[in-house]
Design a protein around this motif. Structure first.
Motif, PDB file in Angstrom:
ATOM      1  N   VAL A   1      45.575  47.821  50.915  1.00  8.73           N
ATOM      2  CA  VAL A   1      46.257  46.587  50.493  1.00  8.73           C
ATOM      3  C   VAL A   1      46.342  45.595  51.647  1.00  8.73           C
ATOM      4  O   VAL A   1      46.088  44.394  51.494  1.00  8.73           O
ATOM      5  CB  VAL A   1      47.645  46.921  49.926  1.00  8.73           C
ATOM      6  N   VAL A   2      46.706  46.070  52.842  1.00  9.29           N
ATOM      7  CA  VAL A   2      46.808  45.180  54.004  1.00  9.29           C
ATOM      8  C   VAL A   2      45.456  44.569  54.342  1.00  9.29           C
ATOM      9  O   VAL A   2      45.355  43.373  54.658  1.00  9.29           O
ATOM     10  CB  VAL A   2      47.391  45.946  55.204  1.00  9.29           C
ATOM     11  N   GLN A   3      44.418  45.364  54.251  1.00 11.47           N
ATOM     12  CA  GLN A   3      43.089  44.858  54.545  1.00 11.47           C
ATOM     13  C   GLN A   3      42.664  43.788  53.552  1.00 11.47           C
ATOM     14  O   GLN A   3      42.018  42.799  53.906  1.00 11.47           O
ATOM     15  CB  GLN A   3      42.077  45.997  54.535  1.00 11.47           C
ATOM     16  N   GLY A   4      43.043  43.981  52.298  1.00 11.10           N
ATOM     17  CA  GLY A   4      42.685  42.983  51.290  1.00 11.10           C
ATOM     18  C   GLY A   4      43.461  41.681  51.422  1.00 11.10           C
ATOM     19  O   GLY A   4      43.013  40.634  50.930  1.00 11.10           O
ATOM     20  N   LEU A   5      44.637  41.695  52.083  1.00 11.86           N
ATOM     21  CA  LEU A   5      45.464  40.492  52.234  1.00 11.86           C
ATOM     22  C   LEU A   5      45.265  39.787  53.573  1.00 11.86           C
ATOM     23  O   LEU A   5      46.037  38.875  53.907  1.00 11.86           O
ATOM     24  CB  LEU A   5      46.950  40.858  52.066  1.00 11.86           C
TER      25      LEU A   5
ATOM     26  N   SER B   1      48.794  31.683  57.822  1.00 10.54           N
ATOM     27  CA  SER B   1      49.324  30.605  56.981  1.00 10.54           C
ATOM     28  C   SER B   1      50.836  30.491  57.174  1.00 10.54           C
ATOM     29  O   SER B   1      51.531  31.498  57.282  1.00 10.54           O
ATOM     30  CB  SER B   1      49.027  30.870  55.507  1.00 10.54           C
ATOM     31  N   PRO B   2      51.398  29.264  57.221  1.00  9.28           N
ATOM     32  CA  PRO B   2      52.859  29.116  57.247  1.00  9.28           C
ATOM     33  C   PRO B   2      53.465  29.716  55.985  1.00  9.28           C
ATOM     34  O   PRO B   2      52.834  29.738  54.925  1.00  9.28           O
ATOM     35  CB  PRO B   2      53.060  27.596  57.304  1.00  9.28           C
ATOM     36  N   PHE B   3      54.689  30.198  56.093  1.00  5.76           N
ATOM     37  CA  PHE B   3      55.316  30.896  54.962  1.00  5.76           C
ATOM     38  C   PHE B   3      55.360  30.044  53.696  1.00  5.76           C
ATOM     39  O   PHE B   3      55.069  30.552  52.606  1.00  5.76           O
ATOM     40  CB  PHE B   3      56.719  31.354  55.345  1.00  5.76           C
ATOM     41  N   PRO B   4      55.714  28.745  53.749  1.00  6.99           N
ATOM     42  CA  PRO B   4      55.717  27.975  52.498  1.00  6.99           C
ATOM     43  C   PRO B   4      54.331  27.768  51.903  1.00  6.99           C
ATOM     44  O   PRO B   4      54.220  27.433  50.725  1.00  6.99           O
ATOM     45  CB  PRO B   4      56.356  26.633  52.905  1.00  6.99           C
ATOM     46  N   LEU B   5      53.287  27.943  52.702  1.00 10.90           N
ATOM     47  CA  LEU B   5      51.930  27.695  52.215  1.00 10.90           C
ATOM     48  C   LEU B   5      51.162  28.970  51.889  1.00 10.90           C
ATOM     49  O   LEU B   5      49.946  28.925  51.705  1.00 10.90           O
ATOM     50  CB  LEU B   5      51.159  26.882  53.266  1.00 10.90           C
ATOM     51  N   VAL B   6      51.850  30.102  51.825  1.00 12.68           N
ATOM     52  CA  VAL B   6      51.178  31.353  51.474  1.00 12.68           C
ATOM     53  C   VAL B   6      50.691  31.273  50.032  1.00 12.68           C
ATOM     54  O   VAL B   6      51.454  30.932  49.119  1.00 12.68           O
ATOM     55  CB  VAL B   6      52.119  32.551  51.679  1.00 12.68           C
ATOM     56  N   ASP B   7      49.444  31.596  49.811  1.00 11.04           N
ATOM     57  CA  ASP B   7      48.834  31.508  48.480  1.00 11.04           C
ATOM     58  C   ASP B   7      49.233  32.728  47.655  1.00 11.04           C
ATOM     59  O   ASP B   7      48.722  33.834  47.844  1.00 11.04           O
ATOM     60  CB  ASP B   7      47.314  31.427  48.633  1.00 11.04           C
ATOM     61  N   GLN B   8      50.156  32.536  46.713  1.00 11.49           N
ATOM     62  CA  GLN B   8      50.620  33.631  45.866  1.00 11.49           C
ATOM     63  C   GLN B   8      49.534  34.092  44.897  1.00 11.49           C
ATOM     64  O   GLN B   8      49.472  35.280  44.544  1.00 11.49           O
ATOM     65  CB  GLN B   8      51.865  33.183  45.076  1.00 11.49           C
ATOM     66  N   SER B   9      48.713  33.188  44.471  1.00 11.30           N
ATOM     67  CA  SER B   9      47.638  33.591  43.557  1.00 11.30           C
ATOM     68  C   SER B   9      46.633  34.510  44.251  1.00 11.30           C
ATOM     69  O   SER B   9      46.079  35.422  43.619  1.00 11.30           O
ATOM     70  CB  SER B   9      46.932  32.345  43.014  1.00 11.30           C
ATOM     71  N   ALA B  10      46.409  34.312  45.541  1.00 12.44           N
ATOM     72  CA  ALA B  10      45.501  35.199  46.270  1.00 12.44           C
ATOM     73  C   ALA B  10      46.082  36.602  46.381  1.00 12.44           C
ATOM     74  O   ALA B  10      45.368  37.608  46.276  1.00 12.44           O
ATOM     75  CB  ALA B  10      45.223  34.616  47.654  1.00 12.44           C
TER      76      ALA B  10
ATOM     77  N   ALA C   1      45.689  38.255  42.907  1.00 12.40           N
ATOM     78  CA  ALA C   1      44.302  38.628  42.652  1.00 12.40           C
ATOM     79  C   ALA C   1      43.900  39.896  43.397  1.00 12.40           C
ATOM     80  O   ALA C   1      43.075  40.686  42.906  1.00 12.40           O
ATOM     81  CB  ALA C   1      43.380  37.471  43.050  1.00 12.40           C
ATOM     82  N   GLU C   2      44.490  40.131  44.545  1.00  8.39           N
ATOM     83  CA  GLU C   2      44.178  41.345  45.298  1.00  8.39           C
ATOM     84  C   GLU C   2      44.891  42.568  44.719  1.00  8.39           C
ATOM     85  O   GLU C   2      44.306  43.667  44.641  1.00  8.39           O
ATOM     86  CB  GLU C   2      44.577  41.147  46.759  1.00  8.39           C
ATOM     87  N   LEU C   3      46.135  42.418  44.270  1.00 11.82           N
ATOM     88  CA  LEU C   3      46.902  43.577  43.824  1.00 11.82           C
ATOM     89  C   LEU C   3      46.533  44.033  42.411  1.00 11.82           C
ATOM     90  O   LEU C   3      46.761  45.202  42.063  1.00 11.82           O
ATOM     91  CB  LEU C   3      48.402  43.272  43.896  1.00 11.82           C
ATOM     92  N   VAL C   4      46.005  43.148  41.574  1.00  9.02           N
ATOM     93  CA  VAL C   4      45.623  43.580  40.225  1.00  9.02           C
ATOM     94  C   VAL C   4      44.428  44.519  40.257  1.00  9.02           C
ATOM     95  O   VAL C   4      44.082  45.128  39.223  1.00  9.02           O
ATOM     96  CB  VAL C   4      45.315  42.365  39.323  1.00  9.02           C
TER      97      VAL C   4
END
Length: 384
Positions: free
Chosen positions: A204-208, A214-223, A226-229
């Protein structure tokens, strides 16, 4: 020189003003006429009378003639200009002053003979010393008014200043927080994974890794999603920011509830029918779910719901679960021939508590069936 009798000399420093025979009243100055006092007029009158009594042929400003006498032109003008009484002289003087004022250029007179005040009169008088400065008076009045306004509005100004300071502080703090949040100081440098049992946390860490930096407010939640599904064993997850540089991913893995015999092997599934693991032999610790139409049937949904509502200790005592419809879930206990008529998946908490108390009060080896399908009545049927 012999002075006539009855003559009174004028006061020292004052000389009588005499008009000429041709027109003394017009030539006399209004200011000099206004300055004359009653005492001076009396002296002039006495002096003129004395001269008339001595037989002099000259006419003076104090001469008085009878109504039938014919006055010369010069004497008439002198008599009208210099009356023998102070009141008459004052009237004439006032009239002459008004005429002289009206004759000045730039002045205007009304129909009654009065002069209309002009805008610069007050300033002219003030500069001459007759009146105080109008500008100074206006400035003083404005200063007093400003002081009164400040005194009466002090409380509102303090309140407004307090609100402005508080609002400015909040805005400043918000701007500072935004600047820090979007700056590289508060950015992702480390990723942690919590709750991973069957899922590899390193994978999981490798995939993220793409979100690192990235700054915390700009972390891409969709990314992240997409990795965890990609991992079916993950039922849900949450993301937590731990400043200054750590991002924590909390995983909730799927809970296996039973085993299904596929004919080619056994699969461990959760309440949604998702396969957690597969094996050629039946795994121990999980009840066998026997349903006619597989994980998509109504019976499987009821059986899986009942098993999920049970605590782990009670679930391990269940050997198998059968269900054909929504309301006929039946459990078979391990190491005994006792069965449990559960009914529907509704009221799972009440039925679980009732079954635990019945099993504690009786020996399951001597019981044929526990009936907890009804909330009103529970039944224990012993073996014959």
């Amino acid at each position: 020189m012999k002075r006539p009798s009855g003559f009174t000399p004028p006061p020292e420093g004052r000389r009588p003003v005499r008009g000429s025979a041709a027109g003394g009243a017009d030539d006399a100055s209004p200011d000099a006429s206004e300055a004359a006092s009653p005492r001076r007029s009396t002296s002039d009158t006495s002096r003129s009378t004395s001269r008339a009594g001595s037989g002099s042929g000259k006419s003076s400003r104090g001469d008085s003639l009878s109504a039938g006498d014919k006055k010369p032109r010069g004497a008439e003008a002198s008599s009208s200009a210099h009356s023998s009484t102070p009141g008459a002289r004052a009237k004439k003087t006032g009239s002459s002053s008004k005429e002289s004022r009206a004759a000045r250029p730039g002045s205007s007179a009304s129909s009654a003979g009065t002069r209309t005040p002009q805008p610069g009169d007050d300033d002219a008088r003030a500069s001459s010393g007759f009146l105080p400065s109008v500008r100074q008076a206006r400035r003083e009045r404005k200063r007093v008014e400003r002081a009164e306004v400040k005194r009466f509005t002090a409380r509102s100004r303090r309140r407004r200043r307090t609100w402005l300071i508080a609002g400015g502080s909040v805005v400043g703090i918000g701007v500072l927080a935004a600047a820090l949040a979007f700056s590289p100081i508060l950015s992702v440098r480390t990723i942690e994974v919590d709750g991973a049992v069957r899922v590899s946390s390193d994978a999981v860490v490798q995939g993220l890794q793409p979100i690192v930096g990235s700054p915390f407010p700009l972390v891409d939640q969709s990314a992240i999603k997409a990795e965890l599904v990609k991992y079916p064993l993950i039922e849900s997850y949450s993301v937590e920011s731990r400043p200054p540089d750590t991002l924590v991913v909390k995983l909730v893995e799927r809970t296996p509830v039973g085993v299904i015999d596929t004919g080619e092997g056994f699969t461990v599934v959760d309440a949604a029918g998702v396969v957690i693991e597969a094996s050629n032999t039946q795994p121990t610790g999980y009840p066998l779910i026997e349903v006619p139409d597989g994980v998509t049937s109504e019976g499987f949904q009821s059986a899986a719901g009942v098993l999920r509502a049970m605590p782990d200790e009670l679930r391990q005592k269940v050997a198998s679960v059968t269900a054909k419809t929504h309301d006929d879930v039946t459990l078979k206990l391990r190491d005994t021939d006792a069965t449990v008529l559960w009914g529907s998946a509704d009221d799972g908490a009440f039925k679980t508590l009732a079954l635990e108390r019945l099993m504690a009060a009786t020996d399951p080896a001597t019981v044929a069936q526990y009936d907890v399908s009804s909330r009103k009545t529970v039944v224990v049927r012993e073996q014959p």
